[in-house]
Design an enzyme around this catalytic site. Structure first.
Site, PDB file in Angstrom:
ATOM      1  N   TYR A 185       0.868  -1.183   0.000  1.00  0.00           N
ATOM      2  CA  TYR A 185       0.000   0.000   0.000  1.00  0.00           C
ATOM      3  C   TYR A 185       0.906   1.234   0.000  1.00  0.00           C
ATOM      4  CZ  TYR A 185      -4.134   2.779   1.330  1.00  0.00           C
ATOM      5  OH  TYR A 185      -5.149   3.701   1.371  1.00  0.00           O
ATOM      6  N   ARG A 238      -6.834  11.265 -10.003  1.00  0.00           N
ATOM      7  CA  ARG A 238      -6.078  11.949  -8.945  1.00  0.00           C
ATOM      8  C   ARG A 238      -5.545  10.885  -7.989  1.00  0.00           C
ATOM      9  NH1 ARG A 238      -5.856  13.297  -3.993  1.00  0.00           N
ATOM     10  NH2 ARG A 238      -7.711  12.055  -3.546  1.00  0.00           N
ATOM     11  N   LYS A 256      -5.337  -1.456  -2.202  1.00  0.00           N
ATOM     12  CA  LYS A 256      -6.399  -1.223  -1.227  1.00  0.00           C
ATOM     13  C   LYS A 256      -7.076  -2.540  -0.851  1.00  0.00           C
ATOM     14  CE  LYS A 256      -8.144   2.855   0.217  1.00  0.00           C
ATOM     15  NZ  LYS A 256      -7.479   4.158   0.329  1.00  0.00           N
ATOM     16  N   GLU A 327     -12.348   5.460  -5.325  1.00  0.00           N
ATOM     17  CA  GLU A 327     -10.972   5.739  -4.927  1.00  0.00           C
ATOM     18  C   GLU A 327     -10.297   6.698  -5.903  1.00  0.00           C
ATOM     19  OE1 GLU A 327      -7.434   5.440  -2.686  1.00  0.00           O
ATOM     20  OE2 GLU A 327      -9.472   4.785  -2.230  1.00  0.00           O
ATOM     21  N   ASP A 328      -9.729   7.765  -5.390  1.00  0.00           N
ATOM     22  CA  ASP A 328      -8.879   8.677  -6.152  1.00  0.00           C
ATOM     23  C   ASP A 328      -9.549   9.240  -7.410  1.00  0.00           C
ATOM     24  OD1 ASP A 328      -6.922   8.561  -4.288  1.00  0.00           O
ATOM     25  OD2 ASP A 328      -5.656   7.135  -5.345  1.00  0.00           O
ATOM     26  N   ASP A 350     -13.427   6.789  -0.125  1.00  0.00           N
ATOM     27  CA  ASP A 350     -12.432   6.753   0.947  1.00  0.00           C
ATOM     28  C   ASP A 350     -11.664   8.055   1.059  1.00  0.00           C
ATOM     29  OD1 ASP A 350     -10.953   5.372   3.019  1.00  0.00           O
ATOM     30  OD2 ASP A 350      -9.281   5.370   1.616  1.00  0.00           O
ATOM     31  N   ASP A 351     -11.421   8.741  -0.058  1.00  0.00           N
ATOM     32  CA  ASP A 351     -10.670   9.997  -0.016  1.00  0.00           C
ATOM     33  C   ASP A 351     -11.443  11.068   0.740  1.00  0.00           C
ATOM     34  OD1 ASP A 351      -8.524   9.095  -1.867  1.00  0.00           O
ATOM     35  OD2 ASP A 351     -10.206   8.964  -3.243  1.00  0.00           O
ATOM     36  N   ASN A 495      -0.107  12.062   0.831  1.00  0.00           N
ATOM     37  CA  ASN A 495       0.665  10.930   0.319  1.00  0.00           C
ATOM     38  C   ASN A 495       1.103  11.220  -1.106  1.00  0.00           C
ATOM     39  OD1 ASN A 495       0.618   8.918   2.430  1.00  0.00           O
ATOM     40  ND2 ASN A 495      -1.577   8.765   2.084  1.00  0.00           N
TER      41      ASN A 495
END
Length: 648
Positions: A185, A238, A256, A327-328, A350-351, A495
């Site tokens: 991860y 992103r 993930k 995600e992203d 999740d972001d 991150n």
């Protein structure tokens, strides 16, 4: 002329040569198949002859490509891809993908045989590990690296193990979670995404694209699993702090779900990583022959939403009980997509929500380190950098917690000072996005104020970073924060490591070891004047695995704000006295399975209070919480070898 000189086919290989027979070269003017008798045949002549034969052979290949007899298969889908005699990787044609059930199991872009060869030869001469090692030597002491050559070596070892034996892979990962989580991860997964196309060996997960419109409901049946419990999907717009990586963002979904399995016990045969390739605005990919995605600008507007709608409909039509994590996705889509689906389907982002719940849990943990209750959150003065989906998601979750503890929304919003690349955001900002408006400061004269001046003016108790701007929290900023707060909470949450707003060392050095520190990527504890200062990791893996497990097993239908709040507040309850004494705001990751179980239980409790819990979980919680805990444990995968039996 070359066509007339082609070798006639014989009983030998596909080029008409008999294996083991000498190959006859043609001299100048000599007929094909006759060796020149010229005694003065020099090196130049030999070179010319070799080039002529090579050209003829290339023409042979081109002319014969359409004449080769097909291989008749009784296999489809993954069976073909896992058979080294049959697998062509990304070179399968569109027609082959359709008739062999490979659509969606490979990246959209077809890569030629020659390019495949070129990629292998590049790695043969100098692989990624060697390149990173050279870079480390050249730049030693000059910068913080996202990932080291040793990280990459370990990642390759684990990837190869996962490809050949998933049971053993998860056994090793679970027993060495603290050491290996940064490999599968963040931060190493950032490197894996950046280099996905160049390091591609075999597919994992599903690939949907804008070119698959009208076909997704059939494509989903190419996935071999009859049951899927969890789906993680990205459009790659992103990825972490790395920007638009297009279809290469699939790597973050794979990493993930490795955490879903290891931390929360989702079964590895029932998880599905997905990417939706709608193009990329990263121009470097447009001319990159190795890039495996669609090399054109991103689809936007109505067409984009139609693709996402079709994907979600296809997935949930086949796997109606699965929890889906977004995600992203870039900020311009992340909020709208979440609001589009969250009230009807078991989905979360999740972001926005996972990061927010993790940040809130860290603040509550930080208050506990100070000896304060969660209700003391209402007195925090928070300077937050980053007004994207993650930053505003964090601010919103903290604001809701302040409301829970007695503040009105407007009062809670006044505890925030949010900055983006243009400085402090106020109501005087033109074209202010709707999701930011609540947090815009009313003092118009402070519009665009720099971070340092905001810190001097506000004297914050908490400094949070979600800007993805590495080093944004300078020594001057950190020192100023430490001047006015005895134990400031400093959370650089961006991150990967290179995007972290500051290091643990700089935070502690500038505050004389008084900072309560948590970061998105891992940092070592800091020793300062004989004192060990804890470096906690504000990693979403504390929240999202258990949140997803509780929502899935509880058949809650949606992921509510109350369920997220319950997960945030539950995490600090797991902190031990020893961890609090060291200044840790999160419990030790070595207990991640216990943490995820407690998260799932807390989520189910909240869902029950809201009337969302259903199925077996509802019956059990009404009888005994102990039975519900046993139910969760029973459904958490544990790797072991089962006896295998052949059925003819």
């Amino acid at each position: 002329m070359l066509l007339a000189a082609r070798i006639e086919r014989g009983p030998g290989d596909s080029h008409g040569r008999v294996w083991g027979a000498p190959v006859a070269f043609r001299g100048a003017g000599a007929p094909r198949g006759v060796v020149s008798e010229s005694a003065d045949q020099d090196q130049a002549t030999v070179a010319r002859i070799a080039a002529q034969v090579e050209a003829e052979d290339r023409l042979d290949d081109e002319l014969d490509a359409g004449l080769r007899a097909p291989i008749v298969l009784r296999s489809r889908g993954m069976e073909v891809l896992h058979n080294p005699w049959l697998n062509k990787g990304t070179a399968f044609s569109a027609a082959e993908r359709e008739r062999l059930g490979l659509r969606g199991l490979l990246p959209t872009r077809q890569i030629s045989f020659e390019l495949q060869k070129d990629r292998i030869m590049r790695d043969y001469h100098e692989g990624e590990v060697a390149r990173i090692r050279k870079q480390e030597i050249l730049e030693k002491g000059k910068r913080r690296s996202d990932v080291t050559a040793e990280n990459i070596r370990k990642w390759k070892v684990l990837q190869e193990l996962q490809d050949r034996n998933e049971t053993l892979f998860y056994k090793v990962l679970m027993e060495n979670f603290v050491d290996m989580a940064p490999i599968v991860y963040t931060p190493t997964v950032g490197w894996a995404c950046r280099t996905y196309s160049k390091n591609f060996r075999r597919p994992r997960g599903m690939f949907f694209s804008a070119e698959d419109r009208g076909h997704m409901s059939s494509m989903i049946y190419n996935w071999p699993a009859e049951e899927v419990d969890a789906v993680v999907v990205t459009d790659g717009s992103r990825v972490l702090g790395l920007g638009d990586l297009g279809m290469q963002g699939l790597g973050i979904c794979i990493g993930k779900l490795d955490i879903y399995v290891a931390a929360a016990g989702f079964h590895p045969m029932r998880v599905l990583p997905c990417v939706i390739d709608v193009g990329t605005n990263n121009k470097a990919f447009w001319d990159d022959p190795f890039y495996m995605g669609i090399p054109r600008p991103r689809l936007e507007g109505k067409g984009y939403h139609e693709v996402i709608d079709e994907f979600l409909h296809a997935v949930l039509a086949r796997y109606p009980h699965a929890v889906v994590q977004f995600e992203d996705f870039q900020t311009s889509h992340a909020h709208s997509l979440l609001e589009r689906y969250r009230h009807k389907h078991l989905v979360f982002n999740d972001d926005i929500q996972g990061t927010a719940a993790t940040a809130l849990a860290g603040l509550v943990g930080g208050l506990k380190v100070k000896g304060l209750p969660p209700s003391a959150l209402v007195h925090e003065k928070i300077v937050l950098t980053g007004a994207g989906s993650a930053g505003i998601g964090v601010a919103t979750q903290i604001l809701k917690a302040m409301e829970k503890h007695g503040l009105k929304q407007e009062e809670a919003a006044r505890n925030f000072w949010i900055l983006d690349k243009d400085g402090l955001i106020t109501r005087a900002r033109p074209n202010l996005p709707s999701h930011v408006h609540l947090f815009a400061r009313p003092e118009a004269e402070t519009e665009g104020m720099s971070l340092l001046n905001v810190v001097k003016r506000v004297r914050p108790t908490s400094l949070m970073g979600l800007s993805t701007v590495g080093g944004l929290f300078t020594d001057e900023v950190l020192t100023e924060v430490g001047k006015h707060c005895e134990q400031p909470m400093i959370f650089p949450m961006s991150n990967p490591t290179s995007s972290s707003e500051c290091t643990a060392e700089s935070a502690q050095r500038c505050t004389q070891g008084r900072a309560i520190f948590a970061s998105g990527s891992p940092f070592q504890n800091v020793e300062l004047d004989g004192k060990i200062c804890a470096s906690s990791q504000a990693n979403n893996m504390y929240i999202f695995p258990g949140l997803a497990l509780g929502a899935f097993l509880g058949k809650t239908g949606v992921v509510s704000d109350g369920m997220l709040m319950a997960a945030s507040e539950a995490l600090s309850k797991l902190l031990t006295e020893e961890e609090l004494a060291k200044g840790s705001v999160y419990p030790d990751l070595k207990n991640i399975r216990r943490i995820s179980l407690f998260m799932a239980l807390s989520v189910m409790r909240a869902a029950h209070e809201e009337g969302r819990l259903s199925g077996k979980a509802l019956k059990l919680i009404e009888r005994s919480e102990g039975e519900l805990v046993a139910f969760i444990k029973e459904n958490m995968y544990s790797p072991h070898y089962n006896p295998l039996v052949f059925r003819p």
